[in-house]
Design a protein around this motif. Structure first.
Motif, PDB file in Angstrom:
ATOM      1  N   ASP A  60     -31.279  -5.496 -45.195  1.00  0.00           N
ATOM      2  CA  ASP A  60     -32.370  -4.748 -44.565  1.00  0.00           C
ATOM      3  C   ASP A  60     -31.861  -3.445 -43.967  1.00  0.00           C
ATOM      4  N   GLY A  61     -32.613  -2.361 -44.209  1.00  0.00           N
ATOM      5  CA  GLY A  61     -32.312  -1.072 -43.588  1.00  0.00           C
ATOM      6  C   GLY A  61     -31.281  -0.235 -44.316  1.00  0.00           C
ATOM      7  N   LEU A  62     -30.709  -0.746 -45.414  1.00  0.00           N
ATOM      8  CA  LEU A  62     -29.668  -0.016 -46.131  1.00  0.00           C
ATOM      9  C   LEU A  62     -30.170   0.416 -47.506  1.00  0.00           C
ATOM     10  N   ILE A  63     -29.649   1.532 -48.004  1.00  0.00           N
ATOM     11  CA  ILE A  63     -29.827   1.876 -49.406  1.00  0.00           C
ATOM     12  C   ILE A  63     -28.566   1.427 -50.150  1.00  0.00           C
ATOM     13  N   PHE A  64     -28.568   1.559 -51.457  1.00  0.00           N
ATOM     14  CA  PHE A  64     -27.511   0.998 -52.315  1.00  0.00           C
ATOM     15  C   PHE A  64     -27.467  -0.520 -52.111  1.00  0.00           C
ATOM     16  N   GLN A 116     -31.968  11.802 -54.154  1.00  0.00           N
ATOM     17  CA  GLN A 116     -31.964  13.248 -54.335  1.00  0.00           C
ATOM     18  C   GLN A 116     -31.719  13.984 -53.022  1.00  0.00           C
ATOM     19  N   LYS A 117     -32.194  13.427 -51.912  1.00  0.00           N
ATOM     20  CA  LYS A 117     -32.016  14.095 -50.618  1.00  0.00           C
ATOM     21  C   LYS A 117     -30.567  14.068 -50.163  1.00  0.00           C
ATOM     22  N   ALA A 118     -29.829  13.022 -50.565  1.00  0.00           N
ATOM     23  CA  ALA A 118     -28.397  12.912 -50.250  1.00  0.00           C
ATOM     24  C   ALA A 118     -28.121  13.138 -48.774  1.00  0.00           C
ATOM     25  N   GLY A 119     -28.908  12.494 -47.937  1.00  0.00           N
ATOM     26  CA  GLY A 119     -28.766  12.673 -46.503  1.00  0.00           C
ATOM     27  C   GLY A 119     -27.853  11.647 -45.851  1.00  0.00           C
ATOM     28  N   LYS A 120     -28.066  11.423 -44.580  1.00  0.00           N
ATOM     29  CA  LYS A 120     -27.185  10.548 -43.798  1.00  0.00           C
ATOM     30  C   LYS A 120     -27.176   9.121 -44.322  1.00  0.00           C
ATOM     31  N   LYS A 121     -28.264   8.717 -44.991  1.00  0.00           N
ATOM     32  CA  LYS A 121     -28.335   7.372 -45.552  1.00  0.00           C
ATOM     33  C   LYS A 121     -27.221   7.113 -46.570  1.00  0.00           C
ATOM     34  N   PHE A 122     -26.649   8.170 -47.111  1.00  0.00           N
ATOM     35  CA  PHE A 122     -25.566   8.002 -48.082  1.00  0.00           C
ATOM     36  C   PHE A 122     -24.367   7.291 -47.460  1.00  0.00           C
ATOM     37  N   LEU A 123     -24.244   7.344 -46.145  1.00  0.00           N
ATOM     38  CA  LEU A 123     -23.147   6.638 -45.489  1.00  0.00           C
ATOM     39  C   LEU A 123     -23.277   5.121 -45.659  1.00  0.00           C
ATOM     40  N   ASN A 124     -24.472   4.676 -46.055  1.00  0.00           N
ATOM     41  CA  ASN A 124     -24.676   3.246 -46.297  1.00  0.00           C
ATOM     42  C   ASN A 124     -23.782   2.707 -47.405  1.00  0.00           C
ATOM     43  N   VAL A 125     -23.291   3.584 -48.279  1.00  0.00           N
ATOM     44  CA  VAL A 125     -22.431   3.114 -49.361  1.00  0.00           C
ATOM     45  C   VAL A 125     -21.195   2.412 -48.802  1.00  0.00           C
ATOM     46  N   PHE A 172     -12.302  -4.256 -57.935  1.00  0.00           N
ATOM     47  CA  PHE A 172     -13.265  -4.028 -56.854  1.00  0.00           C
ATOM     48  C   PHE A 172     -12.906  -2.752 -56.094  1.00  0.00           C
ATOM     49  N   PHE A 173     -11.627  -2.603 -55.758  1.00  0.00           N
ATOM     50  CA  PHE A 173     -11.166  -1.414 -55.041  1.00  0.00           C
ATOM     51  C   PHE A 173     -11.494  -0.159 -55.835  1.00  0.00           C
ATOM     52  N   ARG A 174     -11.150  -0.168 -57.110  1.00  0.00           N
ATOM     53  CA  ARG A 174     -11.386   1.004 -57.953  1.00  0.00           C
ATOM     54  C   ARG A 174     -12.864   1.392 -57.978  1.00  0.00           C
ATOM     55  N   LYS A 175     -13.735   0.392 -58.153  1.00  0.00           N
ATOM     56  CA  LYS A 175     -15.161   0.685 -58.250  1.00  0.00           C
ATOM     57  C   LYS A 175     -15.706   1.243 -56.945  1.00  0.00           C
ATOM     58  N   LYS A 176     -15.312   0.661 -55.818  1.00  0.00           N
ATOM     59  CA  LYS A 176     -15.824   1.128 -54.536  1.00  0.00           C
ATOM     60  C   LYS A 176     -15.299   2.522 -54.197  1.00  0.00           C
ATOM     61  N   VAL A 177     -14.048   2.792 -54.544  1.00  0.00           N
ATOM     62  CA  VAL A 177     -13.511   4.136 -54.320  1.00  0.00           C
ATOM     63  C   VAL A 177     -14.279   5.147 -55.164  1.00  0.00           C
ATOM     64  N   ASP A 190     -17.353   4.877 -56.047  1.00  0.00           N
ATOM     65  CA  ASP A 190     -18.651   5.035 -55.380  1.00  0.00           C
ATOM     66  C   ASP A 190     -18.536   5.967 -54.175  1.00  0.00           C
ATOM     67  N   PHE A 191     -17.492   5.778 -53.366  1.00  0.00           N
ATOM     68  CA  PHE A 191     -17.304   6.613 -52.183  1.00  0.00           C
ATOM     69  C   PHE A 191     -17.163   8.082 -52.573  1.00  0.00           C
ATOM     70  N   ILE A 192     -16.319   8.333 -53.553  1.00  0.00           N
ATOM     71  CA  ILE A 192     -16.063   9.717 -53.955  1.00  0.00           C
ATOM     72  C   ILE A 192     -17.315  10.350 -54.553  1.00  0.00           C
ATOM     73  N   TYR A 193     -18.027   9.589 -55.374  1.00  0.00           N
ATOM     74  CA  TYR A 193     -19.243  10.121 -55.988  1.00  0.00           C
ATOM     75  C   TYR A 193     -20.286  10.468 -54.926  1.00  0.00           C
ATOM     76  N   ARG A 194     -20.512   9.563 -53.990  1.00  0.00           N
ATOM     77  CA  ARG A 194     -21.509   9.831 -52.955  1.00  0.00           C
ATOM     78  C   ARG A 194     -21.061  10.950 -52.027  1.00  0.00           C
TER      79      ARG A 194
END
Length: 402
Positions: free
Chosen positions: A186-190, A226-235, A259-264, A266-270
């Motif tokens: 609840d409350g998160l994107i991704f 598309q807005k790429a706002g503060k919610k992106f920190l949810n990643v 798992f590490f590779r995929k999450k990294v 994701d972090f870099i992309y976001r």
């Protein structure tokens, strides 16, 4: 009225320009024994009015009204009132092939599976074209051995973090969801990853349908992505939730670095697409809240050896050295002119070029691979350094068993 077999859950929030197309595609399904639960998540446009009009036309539509709480809370609210034996989640700005529910349902019956997954068309809102170049959505990571049978996560270990986690290209057995007490955070994107892996690791019966049955709309104006706002920190929050869900699986060590590779990634992309004013906050949150920065869990020497390119970016990002991160990023791009080189398995290069995926056995002491100007370069790492250059048409004929 007989009990519906499938509950189709549709979260709705300010999608007046897309909602009719979505509902039409569900109402005309070749599998008709369904209920359509439309969760109006506090829409402020005409979406609620459109829902009422469709409800008056077809009694299978049910409307659930709630205060705006986001996609996760809307899906969770839909599950609470669903009565079907199977669940399907359809986003209200997307649409589906008229045979989607029937094909997934029949596939599940045939293989007695708990989850059935189909391939996805990406529809680009900006150019109105379909893009089928991403193997994440096209199921290309699943080779032919996955066809016409049920399988478990154990069979997907080499690419387990590249299995599409999105909620909407699947049909789920309700009993599995209830057994796992699975909900969307609840409350998160991704939000899809935690939900999917909660149930994916608890079943021995997953199956796939290679047909493209779901149309996923991308680059939609005013969407959260598309807005790429503060919610992106949810990643970062979502990665932490996922880690806590899967770390105790007995064979987690087998795919821990995947798992590490995929999450990294994701972090870099976001981070790359994030509104610049939130980048410092992103780096601080990463260093504070993510298990991935724990070097006792993920030793730097192991990570660096497996994911060389992303490791250096992640190293600077997690320490908050954003300026040096940017410098390193452009340095890597200029030095290696890097194509999308994806380390999907230990000891293997996967290279993606347009719709093609090439697979090379990795020889870290012998050669490195990079891409420039429509050519693949193999750099020899011995005393005499020189490049072999191949046109891509020649590489298409490459056979890894040769």
């Amino acid at each position: 009225m007989k009990k519906p077999v499938i509950s189709v859950i549709v979260p709705v929030y300010n999608v007046e320009n897309y909602l009719a197309k979505c509902l039409d595609s569900i109402l005309c399904q070749t599998f008709s024994n369904i209920e359509i639960i439309c969760v109006n998540d506090g829409s402020t446009d005409s979406s609620r009015k459109i829902l009422e009009e469709y409800k008056n036309k077809d009694s299978r539509i049910k409307i659930v009204d709630k205060k705006n709480g986001g996609l996760s809370s809307a899906r969770n609210a839909g599950m609470k009132v669903a009565t079907g034996e199977f669940y399907s989640f359809i986003d209200s700005d997307d649409w589906i092939d008229i045979t989607m529910l029937e094909k997934l349902y029949n596939n599940m019956l045939e293989h007695e599976s708990d989850i059935a997954i189909c391939a996805v068309h990406q529809f680009d809102e900006t150019n109105q074209k379909i893009d089928d170049s991403n193997p994440y959505y096209t199921l290309e990571y699943f080779d032919k051995t996955f066809d016409n049978r049920a399988f478990s996560y154990v069979n997907t270990k080499p690419f387990i973090m590249d299995v599409c986690v999105m909620a909407w290209n699947k049909l789920y057995r309700r009993s599995l969801i209830e057994k796992c007490q699975a909900e969307f955070p609840d409350g998160l994107i991704f939000e899809d990853g935690p939900f999917f892996f909660t149930i994916f690791f608890k079943t021995q019966k997953v199956s796939i349908v290679r047909d493209f049955l779901y149309y996923y709309r991308i680059n939609r104006k005013n969407s959260i992505i598309q807005k790429a706002g503060k919610k992106f920190l949810n990643v970062i929050d979502v990665a932490e939730i996922m880690y806590n869900k899967i770390k105790d699986i007995p064979d987690f060590e087998d795919f821990k670095y995947t798992f590490f590779r995929k999450k990294v990634e994701d972090f870099i992309y976001r981070f790359e697409h994030l509104n610049p004013k939130y980048k410092t906050a992103f780096a601080k949150k990463l260093a504070k809240d993510s298990s991935l920065v724990d070097e006792t869990l993920f030793p730097p020497n192991m990570v660096r050896g497996k994911f060389r390119y992303n490791y250096f970016l992640f190293k600077n990002l997690k320490t908050g050295n954003i300026l040096y991160y940017e410098f390193q990023k452009y340095k890597i791009k200029s030095m290696y002119k890097l194509m999308e080189i994806m380390y999907k398995e230990e000891g293997v290069y996967f290279l993606k070029y347009k719709t093609h995926i090439l697979r090379f056995k990795k020889r870290p002491n012998l050669f490195d691979i990079y891409y420039s100007n429509d050519r693949i370069y193999v750099r020899i790492l011995k005393k005499i350094k020189f490049d072999f250059t191949f046109k891509f048409s020649e590489l298409e004929k490459f056979n890894e068993d040769d």
